[in-house]
Design an enzyme around this catalytic site. Structure first.
Site, PDB file in Angstrom:
ATOM      1  N   ASP A   9       0.862  -1.184   0.000  1.00 43.64           N
ATOM      2  CA  ASP A   9       0.000   0.000   0.000  1.00 43.64           C
ATOM      3  C   ASP A   9       0.895   1.229   0.000  1.00 43.64           C
ATOM      4  O   ASP A   9       1.912   1.261   0.698  1.00 43.64           O
ATOM      5  CB  ASP A   9      -0.914   0.009   1.235  1.00 43.64           C
ATOM      6  N   MET A  55      -4.918   1.156  -6.069  1.00 47.40           N
ATOM      7  CA  MET A  55      -4.527   2.474  -6.562  1.00 47.40           C
ATOM      8  C   MET A  55      -3.179   2.866  -5.981  1.00 47.40           C
ATOM      9  O   MET A  55      -3.064   3.342  -4.849  1.00 47.40           O
ATOM     10  CB  MET A  55      -5.597   3.499  -6.183  1.00 47.40           C
ATOM     11  N   ASP A 330       9.018 -48.472  15.974  1.00 43.79           N
ATOM     12  CA  ASP A 330       9.412 -49.845  15.699  1.00 43.79           C
ATOM     13  C   ASP A 330       8.468 -50.775  16.455  1.00 43.79           C
ATOM     14  O   ASP A 330       8.201 -50.572  17.644  1.00 43.79           O
ATOM     15  CB  ASP A 330      10.867 -50.068  16.167  1.00 43.79           C
ATOM     16  N   ILE A 331       7.916 -51.786  15.761  1.00 48.89           N
ATOM     17  CA  ILE A 331       7.001 -52.739  16.405  1.00 48.89           C
ATOM     18  C   ILE A 331       7.788 -53.590  17.393  1.00 48.89           C
ATOM     19  O   ILE A 331       8.812 -54.192  17.041  1.00 48.89           O
ATOM     20  CB  ILE A 331       6.315 -53.625  15.354  1.00 48.89           C
ATOM     21  N   GLU A 373      10.175 -53.631  10.232  1.00 47.73           N
ATOM     22  CA  GLU A 373       9.071 -53.206  11.091  1.00 47.73           C
ATOM     23  C   GLU A 373       9.237 -51.779  11.580  1.00 47.73           C
ATOM     24  O   GLU A 373       8.587 -51.364  12.548  1.00 47.73           O
ATOM     25  CB  GLU A 373       8.935 -54.156  12.286  1.00 47.73           C
TER      26      GLU A 373
END
Length: 457
Positions: A9, A55, A330-331, A373
């Protein structure tokens, strides 16, 4: 929500006013006094949204917007024109120039901030698609980059939800040159219609006597089939509260009565173009990289994709000064599953585990099978505290419900361990980030399993 917003602006008082409003919401604010300066800033800096006056000396806001949208480097940045111009023709010209919205001064504070946050949420989703496209590009998949800009002359498929027959007729007539419109007056019937058919835009006219149209908008956002379907709502003049609530719910755009036909067409075309662009991008990403970067067992991205995409996310995090967290899980005792139930049983557990990972993490997160896994979730714009909460939610989801082996009908109690790390000043490479998460996972395994451990580094 953190983002960098450019205010353009030529009147310093206007700039200061908008800057104060945005800073109060913790946005990072850049400013420019004219169009040339604005274009230069966008060329040099990462900008998430632009509030643009019209403008101004030199080149006006319309031309600035057209140049931004013509430049592949900046055409994804949302532009909101904030101006004293208040004629329908001005709004239409701004929308045709590529602006995402057109607000007339003086701007209602709540409506401005709601609009900004709404556009930033939409940009986040588009950014994630673009970043993944760039990842594919770095992997040599150049055909992905030839998807076009989403601008097409094809007739759009629009669903109109309107409680009054006369307004249905007017809207159908208005949109006839650009869209085939299916009109329904029953909101619940419209919900089923949208879920079953390939619409590109829903227009909800808030003219029901005994029904809250925002409930329908919320339902559209809740269903997987309609989650990304653009919604444009038509409201009464002065219904600021409804507009703010609609934007917060994820409605893409709004228009107030009396509806200017040209503005309705312009706003509808904007949403159609954006929908088609994102659809093409999603399809191109999926078709081009699916086989190369997807784990065939779980359907998650694989380590190859993670190695490439983590670099992109890490560099973006560094450049923007935003957090980035990684979770490795991690499983627990997975070898026993394979030894007892064979690899077929192990594969069933892995697939169900991946399903729970996918259903727990957020849309912007990247979930991958790292190998065996082990799984990795990369979480952009996520602090250590939020990452820990996500990990704990996933840990509970794994532990709380037994895993069913469909081949035998048996159920298994499965747990998982989690390590978390986040990008901080001492972590300067993606490898370091992954190493810290891996060390945290190691600690979780060695202190009892079935727990979340965050890196102390």
């Amino acid at each position: 929500m953190t983002a960098r917003i450019l205010v353009v602006d030529d009147i310093p008082a206007n700039v200061k006013l908008l800057e104060a409003r945005l800073l109060a919401e913790y946005f990072d604010v850049l400013t420019a006094a004219d169009g040339h300066e604005a274009l230069a800033i966008c060329d040099r800096n990462q900008v998430d949204l632009i509030l643009l006056d019209i403008m101004m000396p030199g080149i006006d806001g319309f031309e600035v917007c057209e140049r931004l949208k013509a430049n592949p480097k900046t055409n994804h940045i949302p532009v909101v024109m904030v101006t004293a111009l208040d004629q329908p023709a001005d709004r239409v010209r701004g929308l045709k120039a590529g602006a995402d919205d057109f607000l007339t001064k003086p701007v209602n504070d709540l409506q401005l901030i709601s609009r900004v946050k709404s556009l930033l949420r939409l940009k986040t989703l588009s950014d994630e698609l673009r970043v993944r496209a760039e990842t594919a590009h770095t992997m040599g998949m150049d055909e992905l980059m030839r998807i076009g800009d989403g601008r097409t002359e094809e007739v759009g498929q629009v669903l109109l939800v309107d409680g009054r027959a006369n307004s249905q007729e007017r809207i159908i007539k208005t949109l006839k040159p650009v869209a085939d419109v299916v009109a329904l007056s029953d909101p619940q019937a419209a919900l089923f219609e949208a879920a079953e058919n390939a619409f590109e835009l829903v227009i909800v006219n808030a003219n029901f006597d005994d029904y809250d149209p925002l409930r329908l908008c919320s339902q559209f956002r809740s269903l997987e089939r309609t989650r990304f379907l653009p919604i444009l709502i038509i409201t009464e003049q002065g219904a600021d509260d409804m507009v703010i609530r609609a934007l917060d719910l994820g409605v893409n755009d709004y228009i107030v009565r009396p509806v200017d036909p040209n503005e309705l067409v312009a706003r509808s075309l904007t949403q159609l173009r954006r929908k088609r662009y994102n659809d093409r991008l999603r399809a191109s990403v999926k078709q081009t990289i699916e086989l190369a970067v997807t784990d065939p067992l779980t359907g998650l991205n694989n380590r190859r994709y993670l190695d490439n995409h983590l670099n992109v996310l890490f560099n973006r995090s560094m450049a923007r000064g935003r957090p980035l967290s990684v979770l490795i899980t991690d499983i627990d005792r997975f070898k026993q599953v394979n030894d007892t139930y064979g690899h077929d049983g192990g594969d069933q557990v892995l697939k169900e585990f991946a399903t729970r990972v996918r259903s727990t993490v957020r849309g912007a997160d990247l979930a991958c099978r790292y190998g065996g896994e082990e799984f990795v979730v990369v979480m952009p714009d996520t602090s250590p505290e939020v990452a820990a909460a996500v990990a704990e939610r996933l840990r509970a989801a794994i532990e709380s419900t037994p895993f069913l082996l469909k081949s035998s009908g048996e159920t298994l109690n499965i747990t998982a361990s989690f390590g978390i790390s986040s990008r901080i000043s001492s972590v300067i490479t993606p490898d370091q980030l992954m190493k810290q998460a891996d060390l945290a996972l190691y600690q979780a395994k060695n202190t009892g399993r079935n727990r979340v451990v965050a890196s102390a580094a």
